[in-house]
Design a protein around this motif. Structure first.
Motif, PDB file in Angstrom:
ATOM      1  N   SER A 204      18.188 -44.963  32.421  1.00 25.43           N
ATOM      2  CA  SER A 204      19.325 -45.756  32.410  1.00 25.43           C
ATOM      3  C   SER A 204      18.942 -47.152  32.387  1.00 25.43           C
ATOM      4  N   CYS A 205      19.695 -48.099  31.640  1.00 26.80           N
ATOM      5  CA  CYS A 205      19.883 -49.342  31.774  1.00 26.80           C
ATOM      6  C   CYS A 205      21.087 -49.872  31.598  1.00 26.80           C
ATOM      7  N   THR A 206      21.738 -50.459  32.564  1.00 33.17           N
ATOM      8  CA  THR A 206      23.290 -51.027  32.434  1.00 33.17           C
ATOM      9  C   THR A 206      23.561 -52.379  32.831  1.00 33.17           C
ATOM     10  N   SER A 207      22.410 -53.282  32.512  1.00 29.61           N
ATOM     11  CA  SER A 207      22.736 -54.644  32.674  1.00 29.61           C
ATOM     12  C   SER A 207      22.222 -55.520  31.203  1.00 29.61           C
ATOM     13  N   THR A 208      22.458 -56.780  31.113  1.00 29.33           N
ATOM     14  CA  THR A 208      22.205 -57.499  29.884  1.00 29.33           C
ATOM     15  C   THR A 208      20.874 -57.756  29.530  1.00 29.33           C
ATOM     16  N   ILE A 209      19.952 -56.978  30.086  1.00 28.54           N
ATOM     17  CA  ILE A 209      18.476 -57.467  29.890  1.00 28.54           C
ATOM     18  C   ILE A 209      17.807 -56.658  28.818  1.00 28.54           C
ATOM     19  N   LYS A 210      16.621 -57.192  28.263  1.00 33.44           N
ATOM     20  CA  LYS A 210      15.868 -56.414  27.029  1.00 33.44           C
ATOM     21  C   LYS A 210      14.892 -55.748  27.836  1.00 33.44           C
ATOM     22  N   VAL A 211      14.651 -54.328  27.260  1.00 32.15           N
ATOM     23  CA  VAL A 211      13.670 -53.546  28.030  1.00 32.15           C
ATOM     24  C   VAL A 211      12.934 -52.928  26.734  1.00 32.15           C
ATOM     25  N   THR A 212      11.551 -53.311  26.906  1.00 34.99           N
ATOM     26  CA  THR A 212      10.663 -52.763  25.705  1.00 34.99           C
ATOM     27  C   THR A 212       9.666 -51.722  26.608  1.00 34.99           C
ATOM     28  N   VAL A 213       9.484 -50.602  25.723  1.00 37.39           N
ATOM     29  CA  VAL A 213       8.693 -49.442  26.073  1.00 37.39           C
ATOM     30  C   VAL A 213       7.715 -49.388  25.179  1.00 37.39           C
ATOM     31  N   ALA A 214       6.511 -49.585  25.365  1.00 33.23           N
ATOM     32  CA  ALA A 214       5.378 -49.358  24.149  1.00 33.23           C
ATOM     33  C   ALA A 214       4.221 -48.851  24.673  1.00 33.23           C
ATOM     34  N   SER A 215       3.465 -48.294  23.533  1.00 36.51           N
ATOM     35  CA  SER A 215       2.179 -47.749  23.815  1.00 36.51           C
ATOM     36  C   SER A 215       1.253 -48.159  22.602  1.00 36.51           C
ATOM     37  N   SER A 216      -0.030 -47.674  22.685  1.00 35.05           N
ATOM     38  CA  SER A 216      -0.759 -48.008  21.670  1.00 35.05           C
ATOM     39  C   SER A 216      -1.423 -46.741  21.109  1.00 35.05           C
ATOM     40  N   GLY A 217      -2.464 -47.012  20.106  1.00 35.86           N
ATOM     41  CA  GLY A 217      -3.436 -45.819  19.506  1.00 35.86           C
ATOM     42  C   GLY A 217      -2.295 -44.796  19.167  1.00 35.86           C
ATOM     43  N   GLU A 218      -2.688 -43.735  19.741  1.00 29.65           N
ATOM     44  CA  GLU A 218      -1.788 -42.266  19.357  1.00 29.65           C
ATOM     45  C   GLU A 218      -0.366 -42.178  19.906  1.00 29.65           C
ATOM     46  N   GLY A 219      -0.263 -43.265  20.920  1.00 27.85           N
ATOM     47  CA  GLY A 219       0.953 -43.199  21.698  1.00 27.85           C
ATOM     48  C   GLY A 219       1.207 -42.514  22.727  1.00 27.85           C
ATOM     49  N   ALA A 220       2.176 -42.737  23.631  1.00 30.61           N
ATOM     50  CA  ALA A 220       2.542 -41.880  24.654  1.00 30.61           C
ATOM     51  C   ALA A 220       3.777 -41.037  24.332  1.00 30.61           C
ATOM     52  N   THR A 221       3.866 -39.923  24.995  1.00 29.27           N
ATOM     53  CA  THR A 221       5.132 -39.051  24.579  1.00 29.27           C
ATOM     54  C   THR A 221       6.190 -39.108  25.726  1.00 29.27           C
ATOM     55  N   LEU A 222       7.509 -39.386  25.317  1.00 28.67           N
ATOM     56  CA  LEU A 222       8.560 -38.902  26.137  1.00 28.67           C
ATOM     57  C   LEU A 222       9.107 -37.770  25.818  1.00 28.67           C
ATOM     58  N   ASP A 223       9.205 -36.763  26.625  1.00 26.96           N
ATOM     59  CA  ASP A 223       9.671 -35.492  26.289  1.00 26.96           C
ATOM     60  C   ASP A 223      10.995 -35.105  26.983  1.00 26.96           C
ATOM     61  N   GLY A 224      11.996 -35.023  26.314  1.00 21.80           N
ATOM     62  CA  GLY A 224      13.311 -34.662  27.179  1.00 21.80           C
ATOM     63  C   GLY A 224      13.611 -33.090  27.331  1.00 21.80           C
ATOM     64  N   GLN A 225      12.478 -32.214  27.089  1.00 22.20           N
ATOM     65  CA  GLN A 225      12.183 -30.981  27.332  1.00 22.20           C
ATOM     66  C   GLN A 225      13.325 -30.095  26.702  1.00 22.20           C
TER      67      GLN A 225
END
Length: 129
Positions: free
Chosen positions: A30-51
């Motif tokens: 969650s993010c509930t404020s006026t900020i900018k969030v960057t989530v990054a990876s490189s190469g083959e990338g990371a996985t975020l899995d909601g299952q």
């Protein structure tokens, strides 16, 4: 969490995830404020899995989100299988793979209400509804 601390200090935050890392989520980030969030990876990338149990991100309060170089899978929610944005800023998914995400209501990938622009750039989306 890092995002919560950044929101409290009103500072933008960039999170780098190591390539090939596999993060299993049990609830939305969650993010509930006026900020900018960057989530990054490189190469083959990371996985975020909601299952198959949760959406991946919940945004409100003007929060903007950029997801770059990631694999986003198995997000499940009432609305917004990957990103639920209500009163949020911009949402960008760049150079990523999005697959097998689902919403019972609206927005298999992104649900955005009263929010900024939604962009999916140089990404592959499959198996989402």
């Amino acid at each position: 969490s890092l995002i919560t601390e950044a929101a409290e200090s009103q500072a933008d935050v960039s999170i780098y995830l190591p390539p090939s890392a596999d993060f299993k989520l049990s609830s939305q980030i969650s993010c509930t404020s006026t900020i900018k969030v960057t989530v990054a990876s490189s190469g083959e990338g990371a996985t975020l899995d909601g299952q198959g149990e949760t959406g991946l991100f919940y945004l409100s309060g003007g929060c903007s989100l950029t997801l770059r170089g990631l694999t986003l899978v198995n997000g499940r929610a009432g609305s917004g299988g990957v990103v639920y944005a209500n009163g949020a800023g911009d949402v960008e998914i760049i150079d990523s793979v999005v697959r097998d995400c689902w919403a019972s209501g609206e927005g298999g990938v992104v649900y955005a209400k009263d929010s900024g622009a939604v962009s999916i750039i140089s990404s592959t989306v499959s198996g989402c509804s």
